[in-house]
Design a protein around this motif. Structure first.
Motif, PDB file in Angstrom:
ATOM      1  N   PRO A 167       0.808  -1.224   0.000  1.00  0.00           N
ATOM      2  CA  PRO A 167       0.000   0.000   0.000  1.00  0.00           C
ATOM      3  C   PRO A 167       0.839   1.271   0.000  1.00  0.00           C
ATOM      4  O   PRO A 167       0.286   2.358  -0.173  1.00  0.00           O
ATOM      5  N   ARG A 177      -2.141  -6.657   8.743  1.00  0.00           N
ATOM      6  CA  ARG A 177      -2.098  -5.312   9.324  1.00  0.00           C
ATOM      7  C   ARG A 177      -0.659  -4.810   9.408  1.00  0.00           C
ATOM      8  O   ARG A 177       0.277  -5.578   9.609  1.00  0.00           O
ATOM      9  N   THR A 214      -4.702  -5.331   1.691  1.00  0.00           N
ATOM     10  CA  THR A 214      -6.072  -5.732   1.402  1.00  0.00           C
ATOM     11  C   THR A 214      -6.217  -7.227   1.623  1.00  0.00           C
ATOM     12  O   THR A 214      -5.362  -8.012   1.221  1.00  0.00           O
ATOM     13  N   ARG A 274      -9.790  -3.776   3.744  1.00  0.00           N
ATOM     14  CA  ARG A 274      -8.613  -3.522   4.592  1.00  0.00           C
ATOM     15  C   ARG A 274      -9.028  -3.473   6.044  1.00  0.00           C
ATOM     16  O   ARG A 274     -10.097  -3.132   6.392  1.00  0.00           O
ATOM     17  N   ALA A 301      -2.351  -1.319   6.048  1.00  0.00           N
ATOM     18  CA  ALA A 301      -2.770  -2.719   5.996  1.00  0.00           C
ATOM     19  C   ALA A 301      -2.803  -3.194   4.560  1.00  0.00           C
ATOM     20  O   ALA A 301      -3.060  -2.407   3.641  1.00  0.00           O
TER      21      ALA A 301
END
Ligand code: FES
Length: 107
Positions: A46, A77, A87, A107, A85
């Motif tokens: 992310p 996480r 997905t 998420r 986090a």
């Protein structure tokens, strides 16, 4: 929900992760959990969308090779930095076959 077959339980060891591609090319990290459960995570970081298909696993952490963000391999996480986090996708196990719904990530 659109579950698709990704692998079998024999392809994933408990506590370990392995990378797969869905039929549409979605990068996935599948993690073996206790009692024949499987966690499916998006194989993209992310932070800057770097592929995690070759991420390192250090104990209970997934480590992105680009800039070192770390994620809990059991949940997806963020550990470093906290608050981020990966997905997660719904999974189901039918017999020894593992299915993932790659259209319903959260998420
Ligand atoms: S892209 Fe993963 S830590 Fe930067």
């Amino acid at each position: 929900m659109a579950f698709e077959k990704i692998c079998t339980l024999a392809d994933i060891r408990e506590g370990g992760m392995r990378s797969f591609l869905s039929s549409q090319g979605t990068e996935l990290l599948l993690v073996g959990l206790p009692e024949r459960a499987v966690l499916a995570l998006h194989g993209r970081c992310p932070h800057q969308n770097f592929s995690l298909l070759h991420a390192k696993q250090e104990g209970r952490m997934i480590v992105c090779r680009a800039h070192g963000w770390r994620f809990d391999v059991r949940t997806g996480r963020g550990i470093h930095p906290p608050g981020c986090a990966l997905t997660r996708f719904p999974t189901k196990v039918d017999g020894d076959t593992v299915y993932v719904d790659v259209e319903s990530g959260t998420r």
